[in-house]
Design an enzyme around this catalytic site. Structure first.
Site, PDB file in Angstrom:
ATOM      1  N   GLU A 144      22.865  77.797  27.442  1.00 47.74           N
ATOM      2  CA  GLU A 144      23.395  78.837  26.523  1.00 47.74           C
ATOM      3  C   GLU A 144      24.619  78.323  25.747  1.00 47.74           C
ATOM      4  O   GLU A 144      25.561  79.054  25.476  1.00 47.74           O
ATOM      5  CB  GLU A 144      23.638  80.153  27.255  1.00 47.74           C
ATOM      6  CG  GLU A 144      22.317  80.682  27.818  1.00 47.74           C
ATOM      7  CD  GLU A 144      22.221  82.162  28.020  1.00 47.74           C
ATOM      8  OE1 GLU A 144      23.016  82.908  27.432  1.00 47.74           O
ATOM      9  OE2 GLU A 144      21.306  82.575  28.766  1.00 47.74           O
ATOM     10  N   GLY A 145      24.543  77.030  25.398  1.00 44.75           N
ATOM     11  CA  GLY A 145      25.618  76.381  24.664  1.00 44.75           C
ATOM     12  C   GLY A 145      26.499  75.604  25.617  1.00 44.75           C
ATOM     13  O   GLY A 145      27.126  76.180  26.502  1.00 44.75           O
ATOM     14  N   THR A 146      26.524  74.275  25.444  1.00 40.95           N
ATOM     15  CA  THR A 146      27.335  73.418  26.318  1.00 40.95           C
ATOM     16  C   THR A 146      28.823  73.788  26.173  1.00 40.95           C
ATOM     17  O   THR A 146      29.212  74.488  25.225  1.00 40.95           O
ATOM     18  CB  THR A 146      27.177  71.942  25.895  1.00 40.95           C
ATOM     19  OG1 THR A 146      27.639  71.824  24.538  1.00 40.95           O
ATOM     20  CG2 THR A 146      25.731  71.467  25.987  1.00 40.95           C
TER      21      THR A 146
ATOM     22  N   ARG B 250      38.071  76.106  60.946  1.00 41.19           N
ATOM     23  CA  ARG B 250      38.081  74.681  61.278  1.00 41.19           C
ATOM     24  C   ARG B 250      39.496  74.220  61.631  1.00 41.19           C
ATOM     25  O   ARG B 250      40.438  74.442  60.862  1.00 41.19           O
ATOM     26  CB  ARG B 250      37.562  73.905  60.064  1.00 41.19           C
ATOM     27  CG  ARG B 250      37.702  72.413  60.150  1.00 41.19           C
ATOM     28  CD  ARG B 250      36.674  71.810  61.054  1.00 41.19           C
ATOM     29  NE  ARG B 250      36.678  70.358  60.975  1.00 41.19           N
ATOM     30  CZ  ARG B 250      36.029  69.579  61.813  1.00 41.19           C
ATOM     31  NH1 ARG B 250      35.297  70.118  62.784  1.00 41.19           N
ATOM     32  NH2 ARG B 250      36.062  68.282  61.682  1.00 41.19           N
TER      33      ARG B 250
ATOM     34  N   GLN C  11      34.783  69.581  49.266  1.00 39.93           N
ATOM     35  CA  GLN C  11      35.832  68.723  49.828  1.00 39.93           C
ATOM     36  C   GLN C  11      36.503  69.395  51.035  1.00 39.93           C
ATOM     37  O   GLN C  11      36.742  68.752  52.054  1.00 39.93           O
ATOM     38  CB  GLN C  11      36.875  68.421  48.724  1.00 39.93           C
ATOM     39  CG  GLN C  11      37.881  67.361  49.096  1.00 39.93           C
ATOM     40  CD  GLN C  11      37.244  65.972  49.234  1.00 39.93           C
ATOM     41  OE1 GLN C  11      36.141  65.728  48.747  1.00 39.93           O
ATOM     42  NE2 GLN C  11      37.921  65.072  49.925  1.00 39.93           N
ATOM     43  N   ILE C  12      36.783  70.681  50.923  1.00 38.72           N
ATOM     44  CA  ILE C  12      37.425  71.400  52.037  1.00 38.72           C
ATOM     45  C   ILE C  12      36.508  71.410  53.260  1.00 38.72           C
ATOM     46  O   ILE C  12      36.962  71.309  54.397  1.00 38.72           O
ATOM     47  CB  ILE C  12      37.805  72.837  51.593  1.00 38.72           C
ATOM     48  CG1 ILE C  12      38.967  72.760  50.598  1.00 38.72           C
ATOM     49  CG2 ILE C  12      38.158  73.728  52.784  1.00 38.72           C
ATOM     50  CD1 ILE C  12      39.341  74.070  49.927  1.00 38.72           C
TER      51      ILE C  12
HETATM   52  N1  CAA Z   1      26.742  85.529  15.388  1.00 41.79           N
HETATM   53  C1  CAA Z   1      26.134  85.734  14.191  1.00 41.79           C
HETATM   54  N2  CAA Z   1      25.908  84.773  13.286  1.00 41.79           N
HETATM   55  C2  CAA Z   1      26.318  83.540  13.621  1.00 41.79           C
HETATM   56  C3  CAA Z   1      26.960  83.238  14.827  1.00 41.79           C
HETATM   57  C4  CAA Z   1      27.175  84.315  15.738  1.00 41.79           C
HETATM   58  N3  CAA Z   1      27.756  84.134  16.926  1.00 41.79           N
HETATM   59  N4  CAA Z   1      27.226  81.918  14.862  1.00 41.79           N
HETATM   60  C5  CAA Z   1      26.782  81.406  13.713  1.00 41.79           C
HETATM   61  N5  CAA Z   1      26.234  82.386  12.956  1.00 41.79           N
HETATM   62  C6  CAA Z   1      25.647  82.281  11.627  1.00 41.79           C
HETATM   63  C7  CAA Z   1      26.673  81.746  10.619  1.00 41.79           C
HETATM   64  O1  CAA Z   1      27.444  82.794  10.098  1.00 41.79           O
HETATM   65  C8  CAA Z   1      25.784  81.123   9.569  1.00 41.79           C
HETATM   66  O2  CAA Z   1      25.249  82.120   8.749  1.00 41.79           O
HETATM   67  P1  CAA Z   1      25.328  82.018   7.127  1.00 41.79           P
HETATM   68  O3  CAA Z   1      24.678  80.742   6.744  1.00 41.79           O
HETATM   69  O4  CAA Z   1      24.627  83.229   6.669  1.00 41.79           O
HETATM   70  O5  CAA Z   1      26.782  81.999   6.805  1.00 41.79           O
HETATM   71  C9  CAA Z   1      24.620  80.578  10.393  1.00 41.79           C
HETATM   72  O6  CAA Z   1      24.601  81.315  11.625  1.00 41.79           O
HETATM   73  C10 CAA Z   1      24.730  79.099  10.659  1.00 41.79           C
HETATM   74  O7  CAA Z   1      25.943  78.913  11.366  1.00 41.79           O
HETATM   75  P2  CAA Z   1      26.727  77.536  11.360  1.00 41.79           P
HETATM   76  O8  CAA Z   1      26.885  77.041   9.949  1.00 41.79           O
HETATM   77  O9  CAA Z   1      27.966  77.741  12.164  1.00 41.79           O
HETATM   78  O10 CAA Z   1      25.681  76.600  12.108  1.00 41.79           O
HETATM   79  P3  CAA Z   1      25.871  75.175  12.773  1.00 41.79           P
HETATM   80  O11 CAA Z   1      24.633  74.419  12.591  1.00 41.79           O
HETATM   81  O12 CAA Z   1      27.152  74.559  12.307  1.00 41.79           O
HETATM   82  O13 CAA Z   1      26.001  75.439  14.369  1.00 41.79           O
HETATM   83  C11 CAA Z   1      26.328  76.344  16.495  1.00 41.79           C
HETATM   84  C12 CAA Z   1      26.271  76.570  14.982  1.00 41.79           C
HETATM   85  C13 CAA Z   1      27.405  77.283  17.001  1.00 41.79           C
HETATM   86  C14 CAA Z   1      26.708  74.941  16.891  1.00 41.79           C
HETATM   87  C15 CAA Z   1      24.928  76.714  17.041  1.00 41.79           C
HETATM   88  O14 CAA Z   1      23.968  75.805  16.593  1.00 41.79           O
HETATM   89  C16 CAA Z   1      24.877  76.837  18.541  1.00 41.79           C
HETATM   90  O15 CAA Z   1      25.338  77.818  19.109  1.00 41.79           O
HETATM   91  N6  CAA Z   1      24.248  75.832  19.235  1.00 41.79           N
HETATM   92  C17 CAA Z   1      24.000  75.921  20.662  1.00 41.79           C
HETATM   93  C18 CAA Z   1      22.641  76.488  20.915  1.00 41.79           C
HETATM   94  C19 CAA Z   1      22.526  77.103  22.272  1.00 41.79           C
HETATM   95  O16 CAA Z   1      23.407  77.802  22.746  1.00 41.79           O
HETATM   96  N7  CAA Z   1      21.389  76.897  22.908  1.00 41.79           N
HETATM   97  C20 CAA Z   1      21.129  77.515  24.156  1.00 41.79           C
HETATM   98  C21 CAA Z   1      19.670  77.553  24.411  1.00 41.79           C
HETATM   99  S1  CAA Z   1      19.116  79.077  25.082  1.00 41.79           S
HETATM  100  C22 CAA Z   1      19.321  78.934  26.753  1.00 41.79           C
HETATM  101  O17 CAA Z   1      19.932  78.040  27.266  1.00 41.79           O
HETATM  102  C23 CAA Z   1      18.722  80.049  27.507  1.00 41.79           C
HETATM  103  C24 CAA Z   1      18.339  79.714  28.885  1.00 41.79           C
HETATM  104  O18 CAA Z   1      17.199  79.425  29.131  1.00 41.79           O
HETATM  105  C25 CAA Z   1      19.323  79.848  29.974  1.00 41.79           C
END
Ligand code: CAA
Length: 379
Positions: free
Chosen positions: A363-365, A268, A336-337
């Site tokens: 898969e987690g915000t 361009r 934009q480009i």
């Molecule tokens: N690996 C292993 N264990 C884990 C872990 C990990 N990465 N993260 C947490 N845990 C364990 C903790 O050790 C804890 O275990 P214990 O009670 O035995 O100690 C338990 O899990 C609870 O952990 P937290 O106390 O940390 O839990 P929390 O409520 O504070 O929240 C969080 C944790 C990280 C916020 C979690 O809730 C999370 O990841 N939320 C986001 C959910 C998500 O990613 N959803 C995506 C939907 S799937 C999708 O999108 C697929 C698709 O279709 C594309």
């Protein structure tokens, strides 16, 4: 420290690039517009070995490392992020989850058709009131003699209607909170499973996203994965790897948008020269190229951690956060480009910009990744 890929890595990268150009590019605008699921394309991806890349050859998979998977995900996502999310969920959530934690019977029964692309898998964690707060599961799976009875609704399920196999996370013992959560393998044609309307989405419109409802679904006990109460850990562990796949998807969207913007900026002309020679555009391109390189390194580091038996929840969260944020920004800059052309569908960048948004959400915000990262560095 080595920064070069093996011959095998380069071969996989090239085959994914060629496949995306030849098979995905021709219909991608139409599929996006009509929200058409890439059924034939996914079947071909299964034949090419892209649907179970990391799964053992014993179950029909490619037995490849995570780095190979990342390279393929990037190439597929440059062209069609709808196809790459289907690939990602199947590979890193469903196949990986079953192979890592399933029984031998479960692996033999379910993996070969998932890796070949004959069946597609879905991962059912999110609920209307349990998205980021994933421990608040309302779906219940109550034990009854030789089976569990499942009731509840899952939301925003990728492959919701096209899947034949669902991994469902559900609460079996409310008193125990997240330690009472289980995970089960369900087959689509079981009684009591119904599919909600298709979500009319901003981006990744070729993928099908639905709610999935369960009403008194009888699940044989042999379809539970792991010990009682393992479901939440299963979800977290599986998502830690899934996030590397989504990071690679975001990286692909960013690099796809950048490559289109670079090409366009050389062709361009404005004010008597190609627009890439105007500093306003050249500096944008420099930022994009630098950020993509950083994103790729984070992604590969997380994949390398996984392949080398190191903890990858922190590096995976960092890769997912950075790649998603850059994909959003870089795709906006690519539009934009392109100026006015960027705003129309034929130039692809507006689709990439719409597709980028979801990588900051699923898969987690990005905010959840910051929780994971900050907890890890503070503890
Ligand atoms: N690996 C292993 N264990 C884990 C872990 C990990 N990465 N993260 C947490 N845990 C364990 C903790 O050790 C804890 O275990 P214990 O009670 O035995 O100690 C338990 O899990 C609870 O952990 P937290 O106390 O940390 O839990 P929390 O409520 O504070 O929240 C969080 C944790 C990280 C916020 C979690 O809730 C999370 O990841 N939320 C986001 C959910 C998500 O990613 N959803 C995506 C939907 S799937 C999708 O999108 C697929 C698709 O279709 C594309």
């Amino acid at each position: 420290m080595k920064f070069n890929f093996s011959e095998e890595h380069l071969m996989i990268q090239k085959s994914a690039r060629d496949f995306a150009q030849q098979e995905l590019l021709p219909g991608v605008i139409e599929r996006d517009e009509l929200q058409k699921f890439p059924k034939e394309e996914i079947s071909k991806m299964g034949q090419m070995g892209f649907m179970g890349m990391m799964t053992s050859p014993k179950y029909g998979g490619g037995g490849m490392d995570t780095v190979s998977y990342i390279l393929a995900m990037e190439e597929i996502s440059k062209i069609d992020a709808s196809s790459s999310v289907i690939m990602s969920v199947n590979n890193s959530l469903v196949c990986w989850g079953i192979e890592k934690y399933g029984t031998e019977d479960q692996k033999q029964k379910y993996l070969p058709k998932l890796t070949s692309g004959e069946n597609i898998g879905a991962f059912c964690l999110s609920e209307p009131e349990a998205g980021s707060d994933a421990t608040s599961q309302r779906t219940t799976a109550i034990e009854n003699k030789d089976h569990y009875v499942l009731n509840g609704t899952k939301n925003w399920i990728t492959n919701g209607n096209s899947a034949s196999i669902y991994l469902v996370i559900a609460q079996s013992d409310v008193e125990k909170k997240h330690k009472g959560i289980n995970v089960f393998i369900l087959e689509r044609d079981w009684d009591g499973i119904s599919i909600g309307a298709k979500e009319n989405k901003l981006g990744i419109r070729g993928s099908d996203t639905h709610s999935v409802m369960f009403s008194d679904v009888k699940i044989p006990k042999e379809n539970k994965i792991g010990e009682d109460g393992f479901g939440f850990k299963f979800a977290m562990q599986t998502l830690s790897g899934g996030r590397i796949g989504i990071a690679a998807q975001a990286l692909g969207i960013a690099s796809g948008a950048y490559e289109l913007a670079l090409k366009y900026s050389k062709e361009r002309k404005a004010f008597g020269k190609p627009i890439c020679h105007h500093q306003a555009i050249a500096f944008k391109l420099a930022d994009m190229a630098t950020e993509i390189e950083a994103a790729r390194l984070l992604c590969l580091k997380a994949a390398w951690d996984k392949d080398n038996g190191r903890d990858y929840s922190l590096s995976g969260a960092m890769a997912k956060l950075y790649c998603a944020e850059r994909a959003m920004q870089i795709s906006i800059e690519a539009v934009q480009i392109h100026g006015g052309y960027g705003y129309v569908k034929e130039y692809h960048v507006e689709r990439l910009m719409r597709d980028a948004k979801i990588t900051q959400i699923y898969e987690g915000t990005s905010e959840i990744q910051k929780i994971v990262i900050s907890r890890s560095i503070i503890s």
